[in-house]
Design a protein around this motif. Structure first.
Motif, short mmCIF file in Angstrom:
data_model
loop_
_atom_site.label_atom_id
_atom_site.label_comp_id
_atom_site.label_asym_id
_atom_site.label_seq_id
_atom_site.Cartn_x
_atom_site.Cartn_y
_atom_site.Cartn_z
N UNK B 113 -17.09 -7.72 9.45
CA UNK B 113 -18.10 -8.58 8.84
C UNK B 113 -18.78 -7.89 7.66
N UNK B 114 -18.97 -6.55 7.77
CA UNK B 114 -19.58 -5.84 6.64
C UNK B 114 -18.68 -5.91 5.42
N UNK B 115 -17.35 -5.80 5.66
CA UNK B 115 -16.42 -5.90 4.53
C UNK B 115 -16.54 -7.26 3.87
N UNK B 116 -16.60 -8.31 4.68
CA UNK B 116 -16.71 -9.64 4.07
C UNK B 116 -18.07 -9.81 3.40
N UNK B 117 -19.11 -9.14 3.92
CA UNK B 117 -20.42 -9.17 3.26
C UNK B 117 -20.35 -8.56 1.88
N UNK B 118 -19.60 -7.47 1.77
CA UNK B 118 -19.47 -6.81 0.46
C UNK B 118 -18.85 -7.78 -0.54
N UNK B 119 -17.81 -8.50 -0.09
CA UNK B 119 -17.19 -9.48 -0.98
C UNK B 119 -18.18 -10.57 -1.37
N UNK B 120 -18.99 -10.99 -0.40
CA UNK B 120 -19.94 -12.07 -0.67
C UNK B 120 -21.08 -11.61 -1.57
N UNK B 121 -21.37 -10.31 -1.55
CA UNK B 121 -22.51 -9.80 -2.32
C UNK B 121 -22.23 -9.88 -3.81
N UNK B 122 -20.95 -9.77 -4.20
CA UNK B 122 -20.60 -9.86 -5.62
C UNK B 122 -20.38 -11.32 -5.96
N UNK B 123 -20.96 -11.82 -7.06
CA UNK B 123 -20.74 -13.23 -7.41
C UNK B 123 -19.24 -13.52 -7.52
N UNK B 124 -18.83 -14.63 -6.92
CA UNK B 124 -17.43 -14.99 -6.83
C UNK B 124 -16.73 -14.92 -8.17
N UNK B 153 -15.83 -16.55 2.88
CA UNK B 153 -16.59 -17.74 3.26
C UNK B 153 -16.10 -18.27 4.60
N UNK B 154 -14.78 -18.28 4.78
CA UNK B 154 -14.25 -18.79 6.05
C UNK B 154 -14.47 -17.78 7.17
N UNK B 155 -14.35 -16.51 6.84
CA UNK B 155 -14.59 -15.48 7.85
C UNK B 155 -16.02 -15.60 8.38
N UNK B 156 -16.98 -15.73 7.48
CA UNK B 156 -18.39 -15.86 7.86
C UNK B 156 -18.63 -17.09 8.73
N UNK B 157 -18.10 -18.21 8.24
CA UNK B 157 -18.30 -19.47 8.95
C UNK B 157 -17.72 -19.42 10.35
N UNK B 158 -16.46 -18.99 10.42
CA UNK B 158 -15.77 -18.96 11.72
C UNK B 158 -16.43 -17.94 12.65
#
Lengths: 323, 284
Positions: B113-124, B153-158
């Motif tokens: 989840x932290x890895x996906x947070x890093x991706x989300x932290x940078x504007x798409x 986005x899907x990782x977070x949601x799921x």
């Protein structure tokens, strides 16, 4: 089938949940089960009673492996299953099943009744489809439901029927021990009686042993052969139902029984000895955990933790002063 | 399921959205037959360059004299290819990660989840630009850039949905019954959260098309003469405001498609959202 054959043995079972602060540092333990020991004999109904929060449900779920035990042993059919997750101990636990307070809620709302009833057999056995179907139909008849219900979804049948399906789902595996978690709570008295009768007739039919978790003392008295009384994660008294209800030894059991209202009896509030809330399981008192609310508490109770004493015929109690 | 479709059919906005999407798909499939100048994807007629909309070129021509209407139709194919492939990859990566991280508790799932947070932290869009810039402009790289930035986005949601549904009695009962974790995740949890995934995917489709067009506009999309909509708008800048049709029609196409997905997504959410649905069941 000998009367004394032990089918499930619980030894010094512990379940501690870590208590964490906002930074996820562990700041203590929630001792929900603390050295619980008892044994269940084949064919009996063992009642487990106690106040809310005394660990009754956690006991059931730990036996099932939904929670992993912190310490202790659970010996079922010769195997220690305490530390195993359900799918790891699948072979051993096939005959030990857990029935939710509301068995209907244990059905996947998106599955038909048929798929839900087939699932235990798919998971545990290698039976081909037609044989599974035959078994499912047999069980469905046993719980008193028409076969036309097989293609319905859980929300399309009534709450009482959902309970029956939930029970049927557990029985497809022909378990030997079923843990019933508050099977009658939240039901009308008339529905309660129906469910209890169903449970009793299923027990006859399939030779089941029940672990009957309940806080309803009158129901427990009616259907259980033996009773274990729990207080704050420990069994404080265990024995034959009749012995316990007629001559409770532990002061906690005594106050619990005094709290059952009787028609024509004294007002419960007059004789009710139990005051206040039980202490938090995160900060248990020293010595006897009941001493903070016990009418008989003395200095010795603060120093020494009493163990279960088998000083009476067919009855054990954990109190220094029980006579 | 039938009830869901019927309710959706009553939602006018969602139906409008669906109509726009169907229009896009039909345009993409039948582009060779619908277009008036099918060859104009590659050919140019300098004599007719920048002619305004008229009987010969319905939506005008571009700087090369190619028919904008025909190029738009073929552009729909590129848009659909990019959006569908990128979203599919994002779903295929994101959903299993979310499921596993949500099902298990511990260091591993925290790490995911932290890895996906890093991706989300940078504007798409910034991340997508960086990836597309590094790899060079092509359809494949746009798809890669989009799916690499959208899966969290899907990782977070799921993840969130799995966490909450894992405590439902029916999931716990399945675990107690001895179902393997894989069985519980795929057969019990996934179907229950599928509606959220469908809604997110529909709305995400609009966003992806917009980002793909942005990348095209910035010159990071497929190279010319590909009739990509974003690139067409970028080309038109030099000729504005005189050749208004050059930018207006591709822009309108992007707008309608994105709006179509958003309207349908909103409609689906109203029908499928678990909370709203539960409220509806109590009512009946």
């Amino acid at each position: 089938m000998s009367a004394a054959e032990t089918i499930l043995e619980v030894e010094a079972l512990r379940k501690y949940f870590p208590v964490r602060n906002v930074w996820k540092r562990r700041i203590g333990w929630l001792r929900v089960l603390d050295d619980v020991s008892f044994s269940v004999r084949r064919g009996e109904i063992l009642g487990i009673v106690g106040e809310s929060g005394c660990g009754k449900s956690t006991l059931g779920k730990t036996l099932m492996g939904i929670h992993t035990a912190s310490a202790g042993r659970v010996i079922f059919e010769g195997h220690d299953i305490a530390q195993l997750k359900p799918h790891q101990s699948r072979r051993f636990r096939e005959h030990l099943q857990y029935c939710y307070q509301d068995p209907g809620a244990s059905l996947d709302p998106r599955w038909t009744i048929r798929s839900s009833l087939h699932e235990p057999l798919v998971v545990h056995t290698t039976l081909p489809e037609p044989e599974r179907e035959a078994r499912v139909r047999e069980i469905l008849r046993a719980v008193g439901l028409p076969e036309t219900h097989l293609d319905l979804y859980p929300h399309e049948i009534s709450g009482g029927q959902q309970r029956r399906v939930g029970l049927a789902r557990i029985l497809t595996l022909k378990p030997s021990v079923v843990i019933l978690d508050e099977p009658t709570s939240g039901l009308d008295v008339s529905v309660q009686a129906t469910i209890l009768n169903l449970l009793l007739s299923l027990r006859e039919q399939f030779g089941l042993t029940y672990l009957f978790i309940s806080h309803d003392l009158s129901v427990v008295r009616m259907i259980c052969q033996r009773v274990a009384v729990m207080y704050l994660g420990r069994v404080v008294e265990i024995g034959d139902t009749e012995a316990i209800f007629s001559a409770p030894r532990h002061p906690y059991t005594q106050s619990l029984l005094a709290a059952i209202p009787r028609i024509g009896g004294p007002r419960v509030t007059d004789s009710f000895a139990l005051e206040g809330e039980p202490p938090s399981p995160t900060a248990l008192p020293s010595g006897c955990r009941f001493r903070t609310r016990c009418p008989k508490a003395q200095k010795r109770c603060a120093d020494e933790d009493p163990v279960l004493r088998a000083d009476w015929e067919r009855q054990e109690a954990a109190c220094h002063f029980a006579t | 399921m039938r009830r869901v479709l019927r309710k959706l059919a009553e939602d006018r906005a969602a139906m409008l959205g669906l109509a726009l999407i169907v229009l896009l798909v039909l345009a993409a499939i039948f582009a060779p037959w619908l277009s008036t100048h099918p060859g104009d994807v590659a050919e140019f007629h300098t004599a007719r360059r920048l002619s305004p909309p008229g009987p010969e070129n319905w939506l005008g021509t571009d700087r090369m004299g190619s028919d904008i209407y025909s190029r738009l139709l073929f552009g729909a194919r590129i848009t659909i290819t990019i959006a569908v492939t990128a979203i599919t990859i994002a779903v295929i990566i994101g959903v299993p990660i979310g499921l596993v991280a949500g099902y298990y508790e511990g260091l591993g799932s925290d790490l995911l989840m932290r890895v996906s947070d890093i991706f989300l932290a940078v504007p798409q869009i910034v991340l997508a630009i960086a990836i597309a810039q590094t790899l060079g402009p092509s359809i494949e790289n746009v798809i890669l850039a989009l799916s690499a930035t959208y899966w969290p986005f899907w990782a977070r949601l799921v993840y969130a949905e799995t966490r909450s549904i894992k405590n439902e009695p029916f999931v716990e009962a399945a675990i107690a019954l001895g179902c393997s974790p894989l069985r519980v995740m795929v057969l019990h949890i996934l179907p229950s959260i599928s509606s959220s995934i469908i809604v997110r995917t529909t709305i995400g489709m609009g966003g992806t098309i917009l980002t793909a067009a942005t990348l095209g506009f910035l010159g990071l999309g497929p190279p010319p003469p590909t009739p990509e909509w974003g690139r067409t708008i970028a080309e038109s800048r030099e000729f504005l405001p005189m050749a208004w049709w050059y930018a207006a029609f591709p822009g309108l196409a992007i707008f309608m498609v994105v709006m179509g997905f958003n309207l349908l997504g909103d409609g689906l959410r109203d029908v499928l959202d678990p909370r709203l649905r539960r409220a509806g069941q109590h009512g009946k």
